[in-house]
Design an enzyme around this catalytic site. Sequence first.
Site, mmCIF file in Angstrom:
data_model
loop_
_atom_site.group_PDB
_atom_site.id
_atom_site.type_symbol
_atom_site.label_atom_id
_atom_site.label_comp_id
_atom_site.label_asym_id
_atom_site.label_seq_id
_atom_site.Cartn_x
_atom_site.Cartn_y
_atom_site.Cartn_z
ATOM 1 N N TYR A 62 25.202 46.687 45.543
ATOM 2 C CA TYR A 62 26.317 46.118 44.796
ATOM 3 C C TYR A 62 27.447 45.729 45.737
ATOM 4 O O TYR A 62 28.060 44.665 45.601
ATOM 5 C CB TYR A 62 26.821 47.125 43.758
ATOM 6 C CG TYR A 62 28.065 46.666 43.027
ATOM 7 C CD1 TYR A 62 27.967 45.773 41.968
ATOM 8 C CD2 TYR A 62 29.331 47.114 43.400
ATOM 9 C CE1 TYR A 62 29.104 45.325 41.300
ATOM 10 C CE2 TYR A 62 30.463 46.678 42.749
ATOM 11 C CZ TYR A 62 30.338 45.790 41.694
ATOM 12 O OH TYR A 62 31.475 45.346 41.054
ATOM 13 N N TYR A 167 43.090 42.092 37.035
ATOM 14 C CA TYR A 167 42.473 40.951 36.377
ATOM 15 C C TYR A 167 43.221 40.738 35.072
ATOM 16 O O TYR A 167 43.430 41.694 34.311
ATOM 17 C CB TYR A 167 41.002 41.222 36.057
ATOM 18 C CG TYR A 167 40.098 41.293 37.248
ATOM 19 C CD1 TYR A 167 39.908 40.183 38.066
ATOM 20 C CD2 TYR A 167 39.410 42.461 37.556
ATOM 21 C CE1 TYR A 167 39.063 40.241 39.161
ATOM 22 C CE2 TYR A 167 38.560 42.531 38.647
ATOM 23 C CZ TYR A 167 38.392 41.416 39.440
ATOM 24 O OH TYR A 167 37.560 41.480 40.528
ATOM 25 N N THR A 193 44.070 38.803 40.941
ATOM 26 C CA THR A 193 42.856 38.080 41.314
ATOM 27 C C THR A 193 42.568 36.996 40.285
ATOM 28 O O THR A 193 42.477 37.272 39.089
ATOM 29 C CB THR A 193 41.659 39.035 41.419
ATOM 30 O OG1 THR A 193 41.931 40.019 42.425
ATOM 31 C CG2 THR A 193 40.393 38.287 41.788
ATOM 32 N N HIS A 313 36.223 35.773 47.107
ATOM 33 C CA HIS A 313 35.689 36.967 46.457
ATOM 34 C C HIS A 313 34.531 37.567 47.260
ATOM 35 O O HIS A 313 33.559 38.075 46.704
ATOM 36 C CB HIS A 313 35.221 36.650 45.038
ATOM 37 C CG HIS A 313 35.467 37.774 44.058
ATOM 38 N ND1 HIS A 313 36.556 37.813 43.214
ATOM 39 C CD2 HIS A 313 34.777 38.896 43.797
ATOM 40 C CE1 HIS A 313 36.501 38.902 42.475
ATOM 41 N NE2 HIS A 313 35.432 39.579 42.815
ATOM 42 N N ARG A 316 31.007 36.366 46.545
ATOM 43 C CA ARG A 316 30.361 36.850 45.323
ATOM 44 C C ARG A 316 30.610 35.954 44.112
ATOM 45 O O ARG A 316 30.174 36.276 43.012
ATOM 46 C CB ARG A 316 30.842 38.271 45.019
ATOM 47 C CG ARG A 316 30.371 39.284 46.045
ATOM 48 C CD ARG A 316 31.049 40.629 45.872
ATOM 49 N NE ARG A 316 30.765 41.270 44.607
ATOM 50 C CZ ARG A 316 29.646 41.934 44.327
ATOM 51 N NH1 ARG A 316 28.677 41.998 45.233
ATOM 52 N NH2 ARG A 316 29.465 42.504 43.168
#
Length: 418
Positions: A62, A167, A193, A313, A316
């Site tokens: 991950y 977020y 973000t 990111h 990602r």
Amino acid sequence: MGELKAETFTLTYRDRATYEDIGASRARGSNRGKGMGLNNALTIDDLKKMARRRVPKMFFDYADSGSLTESTYQANENDYAKILLRQRIARPLSNRSLKSQMVGQDVAMPIALAPTGLTGMQHADGEMLAAKAAEDFGVPFTLSTMSICSIEDIKSATSKPFWFQLYLMRDHDFSKNLMDRAKAAGVSALVLTLDLQVLAQRHKDLRNGLSAPPKFTPKHIYQMMVRPLWCMQMLGTRRHTFRNIVGHAKGVDDLGSLSAWTAEQFDPELSWDDVQWIKDYWGGTLIIKGINDPEDAKLAVDTGADAIIVSNHGGRQLDGSPSSIRMLPRVMDAVGDKIEGHVDGGIRTGIDVMRARALGAKATHVGRPFLYGLGAGGQAGVTRSLEILRDELDKTMALCGERDIENVGPDNLFEVGF
């Protein structure tokens, strides 16, 4: 790296009374690095190899993966090698200093620990241990919205202000609540973000079967059983779920409701008007993360943000986009000195930090390097990752003929191959 949706995995255990309050003492006792080989780790890659052996594959993957073909994830790292530095000789090099500032805060070196989701699955109480290591080292720690340990947990483990990454969810009341909790905890900077309106596909996560609620397949059970130290550490803490969300978001009281809530919360209609609303409501230092285009950098300036992080990111999200270090000079040329520019993604050495500074970054943010250290040895491993980056940066700066990081700039570059 702090995202969560249905593909994300949350591991829970039945809390045992004898372990309820020993998390911090257990962590300290298991993180001194004795017999763990941390002192033998000379590079971030050494820590990565150690973490791979000690963290269950689903959680290691991950952290150590990108989206789709992973081309941007790989470019983030590879493009640093295309930046060549000037070697200078016979210059006074005693009394060298890496001290700098980030958004007005004094730091021991121009490196911050980036927000990373599921940090507490790399090592029990991972966010708390990383925050303590960063505080002791004199660099900022940024807690992710999608952390295992909560804002309040970090406050209890530290004595100085830390940063919090947000977020903006569709549920604005929840976002307000997060900011209120961050203010109450003394958070000194909010990192907003903006590049996760739509979640990209990560093949490693899908192949590993990461999900919430968890599916305890034989493969997952085996991955944990062959890492008994990791399992024992997890049994020694009650922090196994997303503690910034569960019990705080409306209707989210367990894993089942968490999965349904997160699947609907990332907002495809997010706009710069929302960013302005966040800026006004927060009222303090605001750093915008996810800038990878000059026009977006200009819009960030218009909101009155204090700093931007040039970032994709960690590779990602949009696979096929340019590396963050490749975009850094274009972004900074567009905004000049109107805003403080930082960069993340692909930094694996202190040489890379030097390159980023010479190319115009006031500061750098590292995620995977400290996660590898955390997985390798808890708090001591995070400290070791910072020591490695510091020592490499110091030696590189000296060999470039500089003794103060504040003097590093374009004159230290020989060639930029992109």
